[in-house]
Design a protein around this motif. Structure first.
Motif, PDB file in Angstrom:
ATOM      1  N   SER A   1      46.548 -61.910  58.482  1.00 28.86           N
ATOM      2  CA  SER A   1      47.684 -61.228  57.865  1.00 28.86           C
ATOM      3  C   SER A   1      47.926 -61.774  56.465  1.00 28.86           C
ATOM      4  O   SER A   1      47.962 -62.987  56.277  1.00 28.86           O
ATOM      5  CB  SER A   1      48.935 -61.444  58.726  1.00 28.86           C
ATOM      6  OG  SER A   1      50.074 -60.950  58.068  1.00 28.86           O
TER       7      SER A   1
ATOM      8  N   GLY B   1      51.889 -62.680  56.782  1.00 29.23           N
ATOM      9  CA  GLY B   1      52.282 -63.584  57.870  1.00 29.23           C
ATOM     10  C   GLY B   1      53.594 -63.184  58.499  1.00 29.23           C
ATOM     11  O   GLY B   1      54.178 -63.941  59.283  1.00 29.23           O
TER      12      GLY B   1
ATOM     13  N   ALA C   1      45.273 -68.708  62.490  1.00 30.25           N
ATOM     14  CA  ALA C   1      45.779 -67.675  61.573  1.00 30.25           C
ATOM     15  C   ALA C   1      45.022 -67.748  60.261  1.00 30.25           C
ATOM     16  O   ALA C   1      44.763 -68.839  59.752  1.00 30.25           O
ATOM     17  CB  ALA C   1      47.261 -67.894  61.313  1.00 30.25           C
TER      18      ALA C   1
ATOM     19  N   CYS D   1      45.916 -66.474  56.643  1.00 32.40           N
ATOM     20  CA  CYS D   1      47.157 -65.958  56.078  1.00 32.40           C
ATOM     21  C   CYS D   1      47.287 -66.362  54.610  1.00 32.40           C
ATOM     22  O   CYS D   1      46.695 -67.347  54.176  1.00 32.40           O
ATOM     23  CB  CYS D   1      48.322 -66.527  56.886  1.00 32.40           C
ATOM     24  SG  CYS D   1      49.891 -65.774  56.470  1.00 32.40           S
TER      25      CYS D   1
ATOM     26  N   SER E   1      55.048 -68.858  56.201  1.00 33.69           N
ATOM     27  CA  SER E   1      55.376 -67.609  56.910  1.00 33.69           C
ATOM     28  C   SER E   1      55.416 -67.869  58.416  1.00 33.69           C
ATOM     29  O   SER E   1      54.926 -68.897  58.898  1.00 33.69           O
ATOM     30  CB  SER E   1      54.346 -66.531  56.594  1.00 33.69           C
ATOM     31  OG  SER E   1      53.074 -66.972  57.018  1.00 33.69           O
TER      32      SER E   1
ATOM     33  N   LEU F   1      53.749 -66.523  60.820  1.00 35.43           N
ATOM     34  CA  LEU F   1      52.417 -66.623  61.425  1.00 35.43           C
ATOM     35  C   LEU F   1      51.844 -68.029  61.236  1.00 35.43           C
ATOM     36  O   LEU F   1      51.279 -68.615  62.155  1.00 35.43           O
ATOM     37  CB  LEU F   1      51.483 -65.584  60.775  1.00 35.43           C
ATOM     38  CG  LEU F   1      50.154 -65.395  61.491  1.00 35.43           C
ATOM     39  CD1 LEU F   1      50.355 -64.693  62.819  1.00 35.43           C
ATOM     40  CD2 LEU F   1      49.188 -64.583  60.635  1.00 35.43           C
ATOM     41  N   VAL F   2      52.014 -68.554  60.045  1.00 36.32           N
ATOM     42  CA  VAL F   2      51.494 -69.888  59.740  1.00 36.32           C
ATOM     43  C   VAL F   2      52.183 -70.921  60.613  1.00 36.32           C
ATOM     44  O   VAL F   2      51.561 -71.809  61.190  1.00 36.32           O
ATOM     45  CB  VAL F   2      51.706 -70.202  58.241  1.00 36.32           C
ATOM     46  CG1 VAL F   2      51.516 -71.673  57.945  1.00 36.32           C
ATOM     47  CG2 VAL F   2      50.769 -69.347  57.392  1.00 36.32           C
TER      48      VAL F   2
ATOM     49  N   SER G   1      51.093 -70.694  64.514  1.00 36.78           N
ATOM     50  CA  SER G   1      49.688 -70.773  64.959  1.00 36.78           C
ATOM     51  C   SER G   1      49.266 -72.231  65.118  1.00 36.78           C
ATOM     52  O   SER G   1      49.826 -73.119  64.484  1.00 36.78           O
ATOM     53  CB  SER G   1      48.780 -70.078  63.944  1.00 36.78           C
ATOM     54  OG  SER G   1      49.149 -68.729  63.840  1.00 36.78           O
TER      55      SER G   1
ATOM     56  N   VAL H   1      45.421 -73.078  60.916  1.00 32.86           N
ATOM     57  CA  VAL H   1      45.636 -72.089  59.859  1.00 32.86           C
ATOM     58  C   VAL H   1      44.574 -72.237  58.776  1.00 32.86           C
ATOM     59  O   VAL H   1      44.262 -73.361  58.371  1.00 32.86           O
ATOM     60  CB  VAL H   1      47.025 -72.293  59.199  1.00 32.86           C
ATOM     61  CG1 VAL H   1      47.237 -71.304  58.074  1.00 32.86           C
ATOM     62  CG2 VAL H   1      48.134 -72.161  60.221  1.00 32.86           C
TER      63      VAL H   1
END
Ligand code: F6R
Length: 610
Positions: A349, A352, A374, A376, A381, A383-384, A387, A390
């Motif tokens: 993404s 994120g 992730a 990203c 973000s 998502l970061v 996860s 990263v």
């Protein structure tokens, strides 16, 4: 998608809020507004449909001066784009609120509040929250407590910022499913849904966690977690240079971002490769152990990021010999899965913050995947933060709604990951060195592809009066064709479909005639001969071909066939280089058609609602 900016300061905040809104324009929106608590103890509010510039004009006529304020760009979900539906929403004339996200039980709450005598002036779910907080404020006399009690009744995803005229000089905020960041200043503090909005005033940020509430004042920031415990959130410095949010000499952000690709691809590799190896520690301290155990990869993403995942599947199965599945997040999250043991869950993404991707990640974490990785572009973000591992792409802020540099840096990161994974699965040192050499050649090759800009601009006039187009590719170039078609439809509004070239004769060939331009990416690889036969099928039906190929592909221009040559590249990195001419093509067609290149209609940069 919607954007939030807020400020509590000793100076006038109108200019800060307006600049913040301008910086959030890239996210896509249909109206904008601002509420400021003035020195007279009254809240003044301005709202306009359309661009931030329209709001700014109104504020020139009737300024909103004051030291505490909140502002918003709205992307309609409940109720059409209109002044009445634009944020901030108010309850009476003492409480103002801005909101990102969706309140699922708003109808039920609305009915209750109506029963309590509250009157509604909009169709939004947000106004319900304003009245709900005001109802609790009347009993508690405390804004923080009122917000806390109100949000305990909300179902859905939200980030809120609230101010009350009875409690000057502070803003109460909370985050549940929608991003919110606090900008830390000196004698002033700020909030925003994206740190980019606040770069002119600070480079220090605190990211709220899910369930956090905060009380923001000029000289203090107090945060409580979901269980109402006071917590500290780490202050991080913004890493990207401020210039990234400037168009500079370019006519559009999209063009600037296309041209940034050699540099950001280089930056994404930096510190992660030697002259012959990928440094797997650069993918995370425990990356080696994890990669050793992986037997299957499940990739999840949306839109352009999904296309990056599709390319990666070819790489992972080819180089690492590990089965890989790819699915769009909005489908993945609503079906049952059979999870093979030791499957790595890989989310891709740019922002994120894509709601579907985050929901898929949250499900995956409960579902028994080995770990979540992730890829990203936005530090801090959701998502970061959520996860296990990263890999940050180093594209810098991407402002153009149509994703360009994010895609090619995602591919770069995915190739680094694939090589590291493949090393645990029999990739020889020689082959790794060959692939790393190919990777390191990318910035120069992308530069060379950019040199086609003028020639592509000329070619683009052939698409001006067309309503449809077809994009073809084979192998790992098929997702590149998909991405080329997505770019064209997003910004030029020309219907574009992409097919694996071998599928033509199974249906889409019926559409081909002189009104259907056919764009093809045709590097010299082991599928080239097959692709050439597919192109003959198009020529035989009078279709006009636009072919991007290298000198070794042995394809030449002739009537009805336009061949543009790009430098020969390694077959593995070809998807990255061949993306460039397709980005330029869609850009020039859109410019000729006069569309809003950076903010195409109906689209948002960061899709934070489902
Ligand atoms: C297309 C585009 C979108 C995004 C998609 C996912 O140009 O930008 O298709 O790729 O909305 O967004 P991220 O990558 O932020 O999850």
């Amino acid at each position: 998608m919607c954007g939030i900016v807020g400020a509590v300061s000793e100076r006038d905040v109108q200019g800060i809020l307006l600049e913040g809104l301008r910086r959030l324009e890239y996210r896509g929106y249909d109206s904008a507004g601002m509420a400021v608590l003035g020195g007279n103890g009254e809240i003044s509010r301005a709202r306009e449909v359309g661009k931030v510039a329209a709001l700014s004009e109104v504020l020139v006529q009737t300024p909103n001066h004051g030291t505490t304020g909140i502002a918003h760009t709205r992307w309609a979900t409940h109720g059409q784009p209109s002044k009445l539906n634009a944020h901030p929403h108010m309850s009476g004339d003492r409480l103002a609120i801005v909101h990102n996200g969706i309140i699922e039980n708003y109808q039920e709450l609305r009915d209750q509040l109506r029963g309590d005598g509250f009157e509604f002036t909009s169709q939004t779910d947000t106004e319900v929250v304003a009245h709900l907080i005001e109802r609790y404020f009347r009993t508690t006399g405390d804004l923080f407590k009122a917000v806390q009690q109100a949000i305990s009744e909300l179902r859905g995803a939200f980030a809120l910022a609230v101010l009350h005229a009875d409690e000057p000089d502070h803003v109460v905020v909370c985050r549940e499913g929608s991003p919110l960041v606090i900008g830390v200043g000196i004698g002033e503090n700020f909030i925003a849904s994206d740190q980019l909005a606040l770069l002119p005033v600070t480079d220090r940020f605190m990211f709220l966690e899910e369930g956090d509430m905060a009380d923001i004042r000029t000289n203090s920031i107090k945060i409580w977690d979901r269980d109402n415990h006071p917590v500290e959130r780490k202050v991080t410095r913004f890493e990207h240079s401020m210039d990234s949010a400037d168009k500079g000499e370019y006519r559009h952000y999209m063009l600037k971002e296309i041209y940034e690709q050699p540099r950001v691809i280089q930056a994404t590799m930096e510190g992660r490769v030697t002259s012959s190896k990928v440094l797997e520690q650069a993918l995370g301290t425990d990356a080696g152990q994890l990669l050793e155990s992986i037997r299957h990869v499940q990739i999840i993403a949306c839109g352009t990021s999904y296309h990056a995942g599709m390319v990666a599947r070819y790489w992972i199965e080819d180089l690492a010999g590990i089965p890989c599945s790819v699915e769009v997040a909005s489908e993945f999250r609503y079906r049952k899965h059979v999870i093979q043991p030791d499957t790595l869950f890989l989310c891709i993404s740019q922002s994120g913050e894509t709601a579907d991707t985050l929901a898929a990640l949250r499900q995956a974490k409960k579902a028994g995947f080995r770990a979540a990785l992730a890829i990203c572009n936005v530090p801090g973000s959701s998502l970061v933060r959520e996860s296990d591992l990263v890999i940050m792409t180093q594209a810098g802020p991407e402002i153009g709604v149509a994703s360009t540099k994010a895609f090619t840096t995602q591919l770069t990161a995915l190739l680094l990951f694939t090589i590291a994974l493949a090393r645990h699965n029999g990739l020889s040192e020689e082959r790794e060195a060959e692939l790393v050499t190919a990777l390191r050649a990318l910035p120069g090759q992308v530069e060379a592809a950019l040199a086609l800009d003028e020639a592509i601009a000329e070619l683009s006039s052939a698409f001006m009066d067309k309503n449809h187009s077809l994009f073809l590719g084979r192998g790992a170039l098929f997702p590149v064709a998909l991405e080329g078609a997505l770019k064209l439809k997003e910004i030029s509004y020309i219907h574009a479909e992409a097919y694996p070239a071998g599928e033509l004769k199974h249906g889409p060939l019926a559409l081909v005639d002189s009104e259907m331009p056919v764009v093809t990416v045709a590097p010299n690889n082991d599928l080239l001969e097959k692709l050439k036969s597919n192109l003959e099928e198009v020529r035989a039906r009078g279709g006009e071909l636009f072919v991007f190929a290298d000198g070794e592909s042995d394809l030449a221009s002739e009537p009805g066939v336009h061949v543009m040559q790009i430098p020969a590249v390694h077959p593995i990195t070809a998807p990255i280089v061949y993306t460039i001419p397709l980005q330029l093509l869609s850009y020039h067609v859109a410019v000729l058609k006069g569309t809003d290149v950076d903010q195409p209609r109906n689209l948002a940069k960061s899709v934070t609602v489902e």
